[in-house]
Design a protein around this motif. Sequence first.
Motif, PDB file in Angstrom:
ATOM      1  N   LEU A 252      -0.065   3.357  12.618  1.00 32.94           N
ATOM      2  CA  LEU A 252       0.858   2.779  11.647  1.00 32.94           C
ATOM      3  C   LEU A 252       2.080   3.660  11.454  1.00 32.94           C
ATOM      4  CD1 LEU A 252      -1.846   1.224  11.002  1.00 32.94           C
ATOM      5  CD2 LEU A 252      -0.990   1.059   8.658  1.00 32.94           C
ATOM      6  N   ARG A 255       4.317   3.563  14.484  1.00 32.35           N
ATOM      7  CA  ARG A 255       4.584   2.193  14.982  1.00 32.35           C
ATOM      8  C   ARG A 255       4.041   2.033  16.398  1.00 32.35           C
ATOM      9  NH1 ARG A 255       5.938   2.911  10.261  1.00 32.35           N
ATOM     10  NH2 ARG A 255       7.763   1.933   9.265  1.00 32.35           N
ATOM     11  N   LEU A 278      -6.682  -0.870   6.800  1.00 32.76           N
ATOM     12  CA  LEU A 278      -5.494  -0.899   7.643  1.00 32.76           C
ATOM     13  C   LEU A 278      -4.998  -2.326   7.848  1.00 32.76           C
ATOM     14  CD1 LEU A 278      -6.349   1.832  10.300  1.00 32.76           C
ATOM     15  CD2 LEU A 278      -5.061   2.062   8.163  1.00 32.76           C
ATOM     16  N   MET A 281      -3.002  -3.211   4.897  1.00 33.52           N
ATOM     17  CA  MET A 281      -1.713  -2.521   4.874  1.00 33.52           C
ATOM     18  C   MET A 281      -0.728  -3.106   5.884  1.00 33.52           C
ATOM     19  SD  MET A 281      -2.860   1.471   4.304  1.00 33.52           S
ATOM     20  CE  MET A 281      -1.428   2.032   3.370  1.00 33.52           C
ATOM     21  N   GLY A 282      -1.221  -3.991   6.753  1.00 36.55           N
ATOM     22  CA  GLY A 282      -0.319  -4.690   7.659  1.00 36.55           C
ATOM     23  C   GLY A 282      -0.502  -4.405   9.126  1.00 36.55           C
ATOM     24  N   ALA A 283      -1.558  -3.690   9.494  1.00 35.55           N
ATOM     25  CA  ALA A 283      -1.807  -3.389  10.907  1.00 35.55           C
ATOM     26  C   ALA A 283      -2.479  -4.571  11.599  1.00 35.55           C
ATOM     27  CB  ALA A 283      -2.687  -2.155  11.035  1.00 35.55           C
ATOM     28  N   ALA A 296       0.457  -1.168  15.190  1.00 40.44           N
ATOM     29  CA  ALA A 296       1.436  -1.461  14.148  1.00 40.44           C
ATOM     30  C   ALA A 296       2.102  -2.803  14.438  1.00 40.44           C
ATOM     31  CB  ALA A 296       2.473  -0.352  14.078  1.00 40.44           C
ATOM     32  N   PHE A 300       4.348  -0.929   7.221  1.00 43.81           N
ATOM     33  CA  PHE A 300       3.085  -1.111   6.513  1.00 43.81           C
ATOM     34  C   PHE A 300       3.318  -0.952   5.017  1.00 43.81           C
ATOM     35  CE2 PHE A 300       3.394   3.278   7.839  1.00 43.81           C
ATOM     36  CZ  PHE A 300       2.897   4.033   6.793  1.00 43.81           C
ATOM     37  N   THR A 301       2.515  -1.641   4.253  1.00 46.01           N
ATOM     38  CA  THR A 301       2.748  -1.785   2.821  1.00 46.01           C
ATOM     39  C   THR A 301       1.745  -0.985   1.998  1.00 46.01           C
ATOM     40  OG1 THR A 301       1.284  -3.708   2.644  1.00 46.01           O
ATOM     41  CG2 THR A 301       3.579  -4.127   3.219  1.00 46.01           C
ATOM     42  N   ALA A 324       4.252   4.531   2.926  1.00 46.62           N
ATOM     43  CA  ALA A 324       4.246   3.068   2.995  1.00 46.62           C
ATOM     44  C   ALA A 324       5.493   2.464   2.365  1.00 46.62           C
ATOM     45  CB  ALA A 324       2.997   2.532   2.297  1.00 46.62           C
TER      46      ALA A 324
END
Length: 432
Positions: A252, A255, A278, A281-283, A296, A300-301, A324
């Motif tokens: 992440l 990227r 993960l 978190m956006g992965a 990635a 990620f949030t 993040a």
Amino acid sequence: MPSPDWTCPTAAGPVDATVALPGSKSLTNRFLVLAARAGGASRLRAPLRSRDTLLMAGALRSLGVGVEDVDGDDWLVTPGASTGDSEIDCGLAGTVMRFVPPLAALADGGVRFDGDPHARTRPMGPALEALRALGVDVADDGRGTLPFVVRGTGSVRGGDVTLDASASSQFISALLLSGAHYEQGVTIRHEGAPVPSQPHIEMTVEALRDVGADVDDTEPDVWRVEPGPLNPLDVQVEPDLSNAAPFLAAALVTRGRVHVPGWPQHTTQAGDDIRDILDEMGADVRLARDGLTVSAVDGFTGVDLDLHDASELTPVVAALAALADGPTVIRGVAHIRGHETDRLAALARELGAMGAEVTETQDGLHIVPRRLSPTRFATYADHRMVMAGAVLGLAVPGLVLEDPGTVAKTLPTFTDLWSGMLGDASAQGRTA
């Protein structure tokens, strides 16, 4: 003696790596304790060899158990009866200071336990009182911590015991692992706030059933092990999924993409929760037959997480949170104040020194990302703080880690694996 400082490698581009990790510390140490009094020799295939597991092997040898290297990577464990009158170094290993005393109670003689200076602050009171309730003589001068002496008589009555395990699930696992050898077995009742890290108790129960123990965990907060012999083991130790967390986090931060081979399709390891974390978190997280791959997608949030059952992931998740897009709330981990260090205070202090906005709550952290600057990142003799610092160093050039060697507690090859993962996509780390 602290190891030399380490200037963390900084990612110059996206990582694309396969990282093969050694075995689980939690499983290795549980298997060692079960093998110590099984009905024959056991073979642990590819166990983790780290400070904590070597301390466990040394503790068992002090109790008369044979632990020998075979075929390079395996351990052959041969049961043996101890006459006591020995000393056990627990280091800073919670599994040693908690799992071994119930086993030492079966020795005939006194066994003294001590460890590193900080180990003397880790809670042991409920575990020692539970042993006394089961008929074991324990001398600790009323401290409820290391050092203490377990005076065995060759057998333990066992029976029913009530304790508060809200500080550590290890209090319950410790009694379960040796309870089958007690005359009446053991029935454990928990009274208090919710037990943390429940997956670790499930891991203990599954391991016991694998060696033929009769375990009843159908009633909430009650566990029963019937008395009886245990079968020897021949087991392949799974990769340590909690140790995988910083490597997967690197995907992440940079990227990029990281693949961990051998990720189990079914596991009781709490570290498996990193997959869901993960993903949230956006992965892009994909579990296949050949292992786990994290890639990635587009940044990620921040997240709102209850890590009560997977608290060992807190330092790495906190490091990600500081990098993040948006704030993160971590809840349910008040008990990690009693781990290798007060992890909440340590994370708040070190992340705050780098520039993050961190609020320490009663049971967690509230982290708001801000521009981070390099510091000398203290690790407090805590292996998870080393891993958190390495994740931060990917994005913060010049971050210096204090005493990186403390990571040997669970992953002695961490810095080599880390630099190898980054390869040409990094400015290589160096010691000073």
